[in-house]
Design a protein around this motif. Structure first.
Motif, PDB file in Angstrom:
ATOM      1  N   UNK A 125      -3.877  -4.789  -0.251  1.00 33.64           N
ATOM      2  CA  UNK A 125      -2.586  -3.530   0.429  1.00 33.64           C
ATOM      3  C   UNK A 125      -2.959  -2.428  -0.565  1.00 33.64           C
ATOM      4  N   UNK A 126      -2.205  -1.342  -0.494  1.00 28.75           N
ATOM      5  CA  UNK A 126      -3.088  -0.068  -1.361  1.00 28.75           C
ATOM      6  C   UNK A 126      -2.046   1.403  -1.011  1.00 28.75           C
ATOM      7  N   UNK A 127      -2.537   2.179  -0.848  1.00 28.64           N
ATOM      8  CA  UNK A 127      -2.273   3.936  -0.498  1.00 28.64           C
ATOM      9  C   UNK A 127      -3.362   4.341  -0.242  1.00 28.64           C
ATOM     10  N   UNK A 128      -3.613   5.149   1.099  1.00 33.72           N
ATOM     11  CA  UNK A 128      -4.220   5.908   1.686  1.00 33.72           C
ATOM     12  C   UNK A 128      -4.265   7.144   2.048  1.00 33.72           C
ATOM     13  N   UNK A 129      -4.121   7.681   1.515  1.00 30.39           N
ATOM     14  CA  UNK A 129      -3.698   9.541   1.492  1.00 30.39           C
ATOM     15  C   UNK A 129      -1.150   9.347   1.418  1.00 30.39           C
ATOM     16  N   UNK A 147      -5.525   0.363  -4.906  1.00 29.35           N
ATOM     17  CA  UNK A 147      -5.598  -1.371  -3.989  1.00 29.35           C
ATOM     18  C   UNK A 147      -5.145  -1.701  -4.673  1.00 29.35           C
ATOM     19  N   UNK A 148      -5.238  -2.963  -4.759  1.00 34.78           N
ATOM     20  CA  UNK A 148      -4.772  -4.421  -5.163  1.00 34.78           C
ATOM     21  C   UNK A 148      -4.600  -5.339  -4.608  1.00 34.78           C
ATOM     22  N   UNK A 149      -5.537  -7.125  -4.816  1.00 29.60           N
ATOM     23  CA  UNK A 149      -5.505  -7.791  -3.750  1.00 29.60           C
ATOM     24  C   UNK A 149      -4.409  -8.500  -3.863  1.00 29.60           C
ATOM     25  N   UNK A 150      -3.891  -8.999  -2.854  1.00 27.88           N
ATOM     26  CA  UNK A 150      -2.811  -9.204  -2.548  1.00 27.88           C
ATOM     27  C   UNK A 150      -2.617 -10.797  -2.792  1.00 27.88           C
ATOM     28  N   UNK A 151      -1.639 -11.816  -4.029  1.00 30.66           N
ATOM     29  CA  UNK A 151      -1.766 -12.563  -4.183  1.00 30.66           C
ATOM     30  C   UNK A 151      -1.339 -14.033  -3.096  1.00 30.66           C
ATOM     31  N   UNK A 160       8.214   1.507   1.364  1.00 31.87           N
ATOM     32  CA  UNK A 160       9.119   3.103   1.328  1.00 31.87           C
ATOM     33  C   UNK A 160       7.995   3.299  -0.292  1.00 31.87           C
ATOM     34  N   UNK A 161       8.113   2.118  -1.581  1.00 29.70           N
ATOM     35  CA  UNK A 161       7.440   2.443  -2.831  1.00 29.70           C
ATOM     36  C   UNK A 161       6.305   1.559  -2.574  1.00 29.70           C
ATOM     37  N   UNK A 162       5.712   0.969  -1.501  1.00 33.71           N
ATOM     38  CA  UNK A 162       4.182   0.247  -2.152  1.00 33.71           C
ATOM     39  C   UNK A 162       4.256  -0.944  -3.061  1.00 33.71           C
ATOM     40  N   UNK A 163       5.379  -0.839  -3.265  1.00 33.00           N
ATOM     41  CA  UNK A 163       5.904  -2.729  -4.422  1.00 33.00           C
ATOM     42  C   UNK A 163       5.676  -3.548  -3.614  1.00 33.00           C
ATOM     43  N   UNK A 164       5.295  -4.242  -4.871  1.00 32.77           N
ATOM     44  CA  UNK A 164       4.782  -5.763  -3.897  1.00 32.77           C
ATOM     45  C   UNK A 164       5.683  -7.071  -4.793  1.00 32.77           C
TER      46      UNK A 164
END
Length: 463
Positions: A125-129, A147-151, A160-164
């Motif tokens: 998961x992450x942000x692209x633009x 980006x980060x790997x999903x645990x 909204x925030x992209x916080x996992x």
């Protein structure tokens, strides 16, 4: 979305489908193995949920009956979303198989991300633009900011925030098999597809065990071996072929010096890595998967995971150090060996199944004592003791030989990459920078934590 999915078409050439609602789009490319009809497509609707999953649930039929689930298809992964509705995070204990994917709840605009107990299938998961993303391969996107790997387990992604936030982790299975022999046989049987399939063979202990067990139950198997006739892997495979009376065995020659540069670049792109070990072993997997695809297969069994679970990488570790090394290797797997295996096989639309990664087998391995791993200069003692009588003696006692060394492919790769006097990783990084725009200094793209020091000093063969 169509351009993004096109970059992943190798992962699912049989169908491509998208579900769109306001600012959210869920797209999927499908490799159809169970229920090849349109009913099995993904994303799929289950009540008020939308699900999309890559993987295989071996006990799907049992779960449907036991929980009285109503499915509209025979697709095994379609069981996950309705089961999640019924059980919530307890779904992890019920699912027997490998999977990564998502469940979206439109009513609450909530997105859940799920991965199996080993992290066998990739998920990021992450942000692209301006967009948040969840994706199985980073190459699908062009302008990744982070980006980060999903645990492993179940997580919730704030759209909204992209916080996992991780909300559930895997627990050891409640019902375990009493013996390793029974657990392994069951692990192989449940992974046998309805259609003909393949086995990747190296002549090592692990793949030979898988071939032996699979051969006891099915004859429509094609075996794939990489290496020239004088390689140590081929010599050992020939002994196993004679011992078991195997019929359909395909020998894949090593690439020529002329073919090698383009292949290395392809594998670097495929694995999204410039780590020398992932590249040379990835090249071996890539060529075998290509051969399996040419035979019209979709499923292959391998011996992956045995070295990590049963201590195959070290001949002798003390009681003080073996646990931490083993734990580190298993933790690393999802972005080292499993990443190489998944990306290089899915590049050719091949689903690889790994009996050694079965949750019952892993639980047994996790509970073994030190003497079941190491004894009098031997490693993988539990496997050798349990299955040695089924194999030729030379294979039962064979020392760990890396896939790339035994096949002969490491020698080719090391010779080529060090031709200018540079380290392998320096030459690979140059190719990386011509291939990707991602930050090359992100450790995900080059690190193999447990073995980085050894890889930096490696040669054409084992020391």
């Amino acid at each position: 979305m169509s351009a993004t999915l096109a970059r992943l078409s190798h992962r699912g050439p049989d169908d491509q489908h998208c579900w769109v609602s306001n600012q959210l789009a869920i797209g999927f490319v499908r490799l159809a193995i169970n229920d090849e009809s349109i009913a099995g497509r993904q994303p799929y609707k289950a009540g008020d949920l939308i699900g999309a999953f890559n993987g295989e649930i071996y006990n799907a039929d049992e779960l449907v009956k036991h929980h009285n689930l109503m499915l509209n298809s025979q697709c095994d992964t379609h069981v996950i979303a309705p089961l999640f509705t019924k059980l919530g995070s307890q779904v992890l204990a019920e699912l027997d198989g490998f999977y990564s994917g998502l469940i979206y709840q439109p009513g609450t605009h909530t997105l859940y991300l799920l991965r199996d107990h080993m992290g066998k299938k990739p998920l990021f998961y992450g942000r692209d633009g301006n967009n948040l993303f969840v994706v199985s391969e980073l190459k699908a996107l062009q302008n990744i900011e982070w980006f980060e790997q999903v645990p492993l387990g179940i997580s919730q992604l704030d759209l909204t925030t992209g916080k996992l936030t991780q909300i559930a982790v895997h627990q050891p299975p409640a019902n375990t098999t009493p013996s390793l022999a029974v657990a392994m046989e069951q692990a192989v049987i449940k992974r046998l597809p309805k259609q003909p399939f393949g086995v990747f063979l190296s002549g090592g202990l692990d793949s030979s065990i898988i071939a032996t067990l699979a051969n006891q139950h099915r004859q429509d198997i094609t075996y794939f071996v990489l290496g020239d006739p004088d390689s140590s892997d081929v010599a050992m495979v020939n002994r196993l072929v004679k011992h078991l009376g195997l019929k359909q065995v395909h020998y894949i020659p090593l690439p020529t010096e002329q073919e090698l540069p383009a292949l290395i670049a392809k594998v670097l792109y495929t694995t999204e890595s410039y780590n020398p070990s992932i590249i040379s072993n990835g090249l071996a997997t890539y060529l075998l998967a290509e051969a399996a695809h040419k035979e019209g297969l979709k499923v292959v069994l391998t011996g992956e995971g045995a070295d990590e679970l049963f201590a195959g990488y070290h001949e002798q570790l003390s009681e003080q150090e073996w646990q931490s090394t083993r734990t580190n290797l298993i933790t690393d797997m999802r972005f080292t060996e499993l990443r190489r295996l998944d990306k290089c096989s899915m590049a050719h639309s091949i689903e690889v199944r790994c009996p050694f990664l079965d949750r019952a087998v892993k639980y047994i391995a996790d509970t073994l004592e030190h003497k079941k791993f190491y004894l009098a200069g031997r490693n993988k003692v539990a496997l050798r003791n349990t299955f040695g009588h089924l194999l030729p003696t030379e294979i039962a006692n064979r020392k760990k030989t890396s896939f790339d060394v035994g096949s002969g492919i490491r020698k080719l790769v090391v010779t080529y990459l060090t031709r200018n006097g540079n380290m392998e990783i320096v030459e690979l990084k140059k190719i990386w920078q011509q291939t990707f725009t991602h930050d090359a200094d992100n450790t995900y793209f080059f690190s193999y934590p447990t073995f980085d020091a050894a890889i930096a000093k490696r040669g054409e063969t084992h020391r």
